[in-house]
Design a protein around this motif. Structure first.
Motif, PDB file in Angstrom:
ATOM      1  N   LEU A   1      79.337 -32.080   4.478  1.00 38.11           N
ATOM      2  CA  LEU A   1      78.348 -31.461   5.675  1.00 38.11           C
ATOM      3  C   LEU A   1      77.460 -32.487   5.551  1.00 38.11           C
ATOM      4  N   VAL A   2      77.178 -33.020   6.691  1.00 43.28           N
ATOM      5  CA  VAL A   2      75.511 -33.943   6.718  1.00 43.28           C
ATOM      6  C   VAL A   2      74.723 -32.669   8.230  1.00 43.28           C
ATOM      7  N   ALA A   3      73.546 -32.365   7.675  1.00 42.50           N
ATOM      8  CA  ALA A   3      72.654 -31.474   7.657  1.00 42.50           C
ATOM      9  C   ALA A   3      71.109 -31.943   7.765  1.00 42.50           C
ATOM     10  N   SER A   4      70.580 -31.563   8.735  1.00 40.55           N
ATOM     11  CA  SER A   4      69.093 -31.930   8.782  1.00 40.55           C
ATOM     12  C   SER A   4      68.147 -30.727   9.824  1.00 40.55           C
ATOM     13  N   ASN A   5      66.678 -31.426   9.712  1.00 37.78           N
ATOM     14  CA  ASN A   5      65.752 -30.291  10.030  1.00 37.78           C
ATOM     15  C   ASN A   5      65.076 -31.156  11.791  1.00 37.78           C
ATOM     16  N   ASP A   6      65.762 -31.994  11.843  1.00 38.48           N
ATOM     17  CA  ASP A   6      65.667 -32.440  13.458  1.00 38.48           C
ATOM     18  C   ASP A   6      67.109 -31.652  14.075  1.00 38.48           C
ATOM     19  N   PRO A   7      67.586 -31.089  14.837  1.00 40.54           N
ATOM     20  CA  PRO A   7      68.871 -30.888  15.760  1.00 40.54           C
ATOM     21  C   PRO A   7      69.091 -32.626  16.286  1.00 40.54           C
ATOM     22  N   ASP A   8      68.032 -33.023  16.344  1.00 35.96           N
ATOM     23  CA  ASP A   8      68.338 -34.246  17.507  1.00 35.96           C
ATOM     24  C   ASP A   8      68.060 -35.870  16.800  1.00 35.96           C
ATOM     25  N   ALA A   9      68.326 -35.483  15.403  1.00 39.83           N
ATOM     26  CA  ALA A   9      68.055 -36.319  14.429  1.00 39.83           C
ATOM     27  C   ALA A   9      70.048 -37.585  14.745  1.00 39.83           C
ATOM     28  N   PRO A  10      69.339 -38.803  15.089  1.00 43.44           N
ATOM     29  CA  PRO A  10      70.942 -39.508  15.978  1.00 43.44           C
ATOM     30  C   PRO A  10      71.725 -39.681  14.482  1.00 43.44           C
ATOM     31  N   GLY A  11      71.561 -39.689  13.152  1.00 41.81           N
ATOM     32  CA  GLY A  11      72.083 -39.585  11.843  1.00 41.81           C
ATOM     33  C   GLY A  11      73.190 -38.197  12.293  1.00 41.81           C
ATOM     34  N   LEU A  12      72.754 -37.164  13.022  1.00 43.28           N
ATOM     35  CA  LEU A  12      73.965 -36.440  12.996  1.00 43.28           C
ATOM     36  C   LEU A  12      74.588 -36.689  13.987  1.00 43.28           C
ATOM     37  N   ALA A  13      74.308 -37.275  15.019  1.00 43.68           N
ATOM     38  CA  ALA A  13      75.845 -37.769  15.936  1.00 43.68           C
ATOM     39  C   ALA A  13      76.490 -38.822  15.515  1.00 43.68           C
ATOM     40  N   LEU A  14      75.774 -39.261  14.473  1.00 41.18           N
ATOM     41  CA  LEU A  14      76.624 -40.281  13.988  1.00 41.18           C
ATOM     42  C   LEU A  14      78.009 -39.968  13.469  1.00 41.18           C
ATOM     43  N   ALA A  15      77.922 -38.782  12.173  1.00 43.85           N
ATOM     44  CA  ALA A  15      78.133 -38.018  10.952  1.00 43.85           C
ATOM     45  C   ALA A  15      79.352 -37.469  11.779  1.00 43.85           C
ATOM     46  N   ALA A  16      79.004 -36.410  13.066  1.00 48.47           N
ATOM     47  CA  ALA A  16      80.222 -36.326  13.749  1.00 48.47           C
ATOM     48  C   ALA A  16      81.276 -36.880  14.322  1.00 48.47           C
TER      49      ALA A  16
END
Length: 317
Positions: free
Chosen positions: A35-50
């Motif tokens: 899992l990669v989780a963030s306190n910012d739904p728009d964090a660029p890292g989330l898209a990279l992980a997905a």
């Protein structure tokens, strides 16, 4: 090899997260990112992980008190069956309850040579102090900011005319080398026979009149004037298993334990018919309090009555 399940918390682009993720794809990596989780739904890292096929979760902390937000994140970590948490640019101060729930299983990377320069602006502070080196540190997370035990560091030379930005750029390269290595070593220790034996030895020899002696080709622990109460095995019978062997109260308990949790308990070769039970240690998420209880119980089944009577009297008080 069963790999340790790691969740990564980020707040931004996730460069350290990607270093950890790509290192997890190496054939000999002892961990996987679940899992990669963030306190910012728009964090660029989330898209990279997905894009790399990793499960992601984003939730804003705005409007929530610290404990409530941390409870949401904790639910996601547990739903992903994470065993360890790696903070990678996670810009949130954690609640004491969250830290306590992940005590000993949460790591962070910090851009300084701790204990120097906890908090922010680490590069500018190192330059202003005239230090010869900046650097980065990986440490266990405790309730106090940037204060947990340091697991690894890399120093980075501060060159003439260095700026905070130029130093930050080079330290980031060091971070990407350090974090995956330290995380792999840390999660891999609970699958390392030498480390596991050390933990078993520590618990076993803490019991009254306990001694160690090799027996049947394995480290064994016995009570002075009594019998063996535990053995540590590491692929001893070419079964690929690392385990702790202790005495069950009888064949009925042995069978019940194996039937209830066959992934944890097993009937050991040779000692199985004598009502010993095997407890697997090589799955990476050992409950050491539970194992200490088993060692104590097995010790009582093996110790002379003079010792057990003394402990029973002590327990009354």
């Amino acid at each position: 090899m069963t790999k340790a399940k790691v969740a990564i918390l980020i707040s931004g682009r996730g460069s350290n997260m990607m270093a950890l993720l790509y290192a997890s794809r190496l054939p000999d990596s002892p961990y996987e990112v679940v899992l990669v989780a963030s306190n910012d739904p728009d964090a660029p890292g989330l898209a990279l992980a997905a894009a790399e096929g990793v499960s992601t979760f984003g939730h804003s902390h705005k409007g929530l008190d610290r404990a409530s937000f941390d409870a949401i994140m904790d639910d996601q970590l547990r739903a992903a069956q994470a065993e360890y948490v790696a903070l990678a640019g996670y810009m949130r101060i954690l609640s004491a309850g969250f830290v306590a729930r992940w005590e000993g299983r949460m790591l962070n990377i910090h851009p300084s040579l701790l204990p120097r320069y906890k908090g922010l602006d680490t590069h500018a502070r190192a330059i202003a102090a005239g230090d010869s080196h900046g650097g980065c540190s990986v440490h266990l997370v405790t309730a106090e900011l940037d204060d947990g035990p340091v697991l690894g560091q890399i120093p980075v030379t501060i060159t003439p005319g260095e700026t905070a930005d130029s130093l930050a750029t080079r330290i980031m390269f060091a971070e990407h080398q350090l974090y995956p290595k330290v995380l792999a070593e840390f999660v891999g220790r609970e699958r390392n026979p030498d480390w596991l034996l050390g933990k078993v030895r520590e618990l076993a020899l803490a019991l009254p009149d306990a001694e160690e002696k090799a027996s049947h080709g394995s480290p064994g622990f016995f009570v002075t004037g009594g019998k063996f109460f535990a053995y540590f095995t590491a692929n001893h019978h070419q079964d690929g298993t690392i385990g702790l062997l202790v005495k069950a109260s009888g064949a009925e308990e042995q069978a019940m334990l194996i039937d209830r949790d066959p992934d944890l308990y097993y009937r050991p070769a040779y000692l199985g018919p004598f009502n010993w039970i095997g407890i697997r240690l090589d799955q990476g998420n050992n409950d050491w309090e539970h194992l200490a209880e088993w060692l104590s119980k097995s010790w009582r089944l093996s110790a002379p009555k003079r010792l057990t009577k003394m402990l029973d009297i002590a327990d009354e008080f």
